[in-house]
Every structure is written in structure tokens, then in C-alpha cells.
Design a protein around this motif. Sequence first.
Motif, PDB file in Angstrom:
ATOM      1  N   LYS A  76      -2.190  -4.704  -3.816  1.00  0.00           N
ATOM      2  CA  LYS A  76      -3.009  -5.431  -1.914  1.00  0.00           C
ATOM      3  C   LYS A  76      -1.573  -5.957  -1.317  1.00  0.00           C
ATOM      4  CE  LYS A  76      -5.184  -8.430  -4.506  1.00  0.00           C
ATOM      5  NZ  LYS A  76      -6.549  -8.962  -4.207  1.00  0.00           N
ATOM      6  N   THR A  77      -0.488  -5.508  -2.241  1.00  0.00           N
ATOM      7  CA  THR A  77       0.345  -6.463  -0.605  1.00  0.00           C
ATOM      8  C   THR A  77       1.541  -5.619   0.437  1.00  0.00           C
ATOM      9  OG1 THR A  77       2.467  -4.623  -1.882  1.00  0.00           O
ATOM     10  CG2 THR A  77       1.702  -6.530  -3.298  1.00  0.00           C
ATOM     11  N   THR A  78       0.239  -4.500   0.815  1.00  0.00           N
ATOM     12  CA  THR A  78       1.217  -4.264   2.536  1.00  0.00           C
ATOM     13  C   THR A  78       1.404  -5.271   3.350  1.00  0.00           C
ATOM     14  OG1 THR A  78       0.044  -2.197   2.168  1.00  0.00           O
ATOM     15  CG2 THR A  78       0.240  -2.875   3.719  1.00  0.00           C
ATOM     16  N   GLY A  79       2.149  -5.167   3.913  1.00  0.00           N
ATOM     17  CA  GLY A  79       1.717  -6.977   5.212  1.00  0.00           C
ATOM     18  C   GLY A  79       3.101  -7.659   4.274  1.00  0.00           C
ATOM     19  N   THR A  80       3.127  -7.721   3.461  1.00  0.00           N
ATOM     20  CA  THR A  80       4.226  -8.903   2.608  1.00  0.00           C
ATOM     21  C   THR A  80       5.037  -8.874   2.468  1.00  0.00           C
ATOM     22  OG1 THR A  80       1.436  -9.577   1.720  1.00  0.00           O
ATOM     23  CG2 THR A  80       3.672 -10.708   0.512  1.00  0.00           C
ATOM     24  N   ASP A  81       6.598  -9.411   2.368  1.00  0.00           N
ATOM     25  CA  ASP A  81       7.404  -9.306   2.010  1.00  0.00           C
ATOM     26  C   ASP A  81       7.610  -9.530   0.731  1.00  0.00           C
ATOM     27  OD1 ASP A  81      10.557  -9.031   1.962  1.00  0.00           O
ATOM     28  OD2 ASP A  81      10.439 -11.101   2.811  1.00  0.00           O
ATOM     29  N   SER A  82       7.917  -7.953   0.423  1.00  0.00           N
ATOM     30  CA  SER A  82       7.527  -7.380  -1.080  1.00  0.00           C
ATOM     31  C   SER A  82       9.061  -6.785  -1.978  1.00  0.00           C
ATOM     32  CB  SER A  82       6.497  -7.117  -1.522  1.00  0.00           C
ATOM     33  OG  SER A  82       6.614  -5.370  -1.109  1.00  0.00           O
ATOM     34  N   GLY A  83       9.610  -6.882  -1.026  1.00  0.00           N
ATOM     35  CA  GLY A  83      11.198  -6.743  -1.414  1.00  0.00           C
ATOM     36  C   GLY A  83      11.158  -5.354  -1.210  1.00  0.00           C
ATOM     37  N   ALA A  84      12.157  -4.390  -0.676  1.00  0.00           N
ATOM     38  CA  ALA A  84      12.382  -3.021  -0.414  1.00  0.00           C
ATOM     39  C   ALA A  84      13.888  -2.845  -1.333  1.00  0.00           C
ATOM     40  CB  ALA A  84      12.879  -2.856   0.957  1.00  0.00           C
TER      41      ALA A  84
END
Length: 266
Positions: free
Chosen positions: A122-130
Motif C-alpha cells: 500500500k505504499t503508492t504515493g509514499t517516499d519508500s526509497g528508489a
Amino acid sequence: MTYSFIIEPVAVQEFESEDELIERCKEWNLLPATATRVKTYQYKRQGLILPCEIVGFVDNVTVVIQFENKQQHCIHPAYLKEMQTAGFGQRASAADARTDDSPELPDEPAAAENPPEELPHKTTGTDSGAISGEIPAVPEANAAAETVTPEPPQKKAAASKKKPAVQLPEDKLAVTAVIKEFTTVPNHFSDNDDEVIIYEAVVVEGHDLGIEEVWSSHSATLKKLELNVGDKVSFEAKIVAKKLTQHPVKYKINNPSKMKKTDPSS
């Protein structure tokens, strides 16, 4: 100074107390189990090291941090934890350089991958690290086939789903409701499930929202009221659109205050 990489939260769930903030940070592994006070964190990006503090959350996998310029930003707690390590910038700088200028593309398949700890989907739109990686080549035959695939059924399905959304006031509301159920929902960051309360017969003073049920966390503050199923309560709170996990309750009350039991006949 403002930062262009900011992903602003649409609705922030604030902590009811510093104790709740500390407990949440422990669940997210952002504080050790023995911690008794909050700390300032470092947000690292493209050579920048920015002090920040946790001021709320959107859901269990989206933390809201605030910088010194008061800008707020959504980030996955595991990614924020990774930023606290000394060697973080050596790996993340190249990935951030690739993604800084494209905040509008969170849904592309290879734009971002999960941080080292397992992340829910559910992390779409969250800064989760590229994390840089190669995109597998698509055979030309398959690509050609995709260009001629008709899409009318999908469009019909999308059109049939749309329903008028409930317009929720942004201010706190005066609410009365009845305790329907005490239950728990899974917490991916803790060995214990989260305790919640489901309310029914919801009445919002001055508004006809058509909301029959809401839910809230069963916080330490609410536990002091010794509520029981069937109790009628009144309180002030914000109502936000947030579905309760594994339950058909679509709306949550945030930061309830002035909660008290009322006469069931009133």
C-alpha cells in the motif's frame, strides 16, 4: 526554503499524546523498546541531511514527518529508519537523483522498490526509497499485441464503480454514537494486534452525512472511560475516509476529545 520532493499528506492522523507517539515509533522500530522520549530524525536525499520530526501518520505504513520549514512529507517508516544509518547516502543518492524530478509517476512498475524490510503493497504515493534496477525488455510481438487489445470492458467497469463521495467537513464535529464492538486488527510492525472500537448509530450535529458506522483506536485515554458494548457516548472528532482492515467500516474518527458516556434514552 521549500523542497520540491515533498509528498504532502492529504489527511494527517495526529497522535493523542507523546506516549502514543513513542509507542508508535517503537512499533515502527524507530525507537528502542526501552525509549522514554521522542527523538529528532535525519532525512537524507541527494547530499542533503535535513533534521525532521514525526508529527503523525496516514496509515500503518505511512509516517508524516515535518521539516524545520514546517513542510510535511509522507515516508515509509522502514525507509526513514534506513536513513539513520551512516552508509545510507552512498546507495540512495543515485536513486534519488533518478526520481527527484518525477514525483508524478509513483505507479510505474520499476520506479521504486521496497526498502530492506518487507513493505506492504500500500505504499503508492509514499517516499519508500528508489533503488536502481533494470526494466526487463518486452518482446516486440507482445508489445504489438498490447497496442491492439480493446479496452471498452475496463472503461465500462470503471464507470459503473463511481458513486458520489461523502463530503466530510475538515473541522472537528460534535458526534454521538453507540459502542457496537471492541475488536483488533493486524499490525505489521508489532507482535500485538491494534485494539479498535467500532461505533454505530452515528449522529453528527448539524450535518446529514449518511454515515452509520465509524471506528477509532482503543487508546489508553479511551480505556480509562471503561466503555462497554451498548454504551452511548458523545465526543468531538474529525471524521476521515479510512476503511478498517478486515471490517466493512469505511470511516474513522481522529483525535476524539471530550468523550463521555451519555444517557441511552437521551
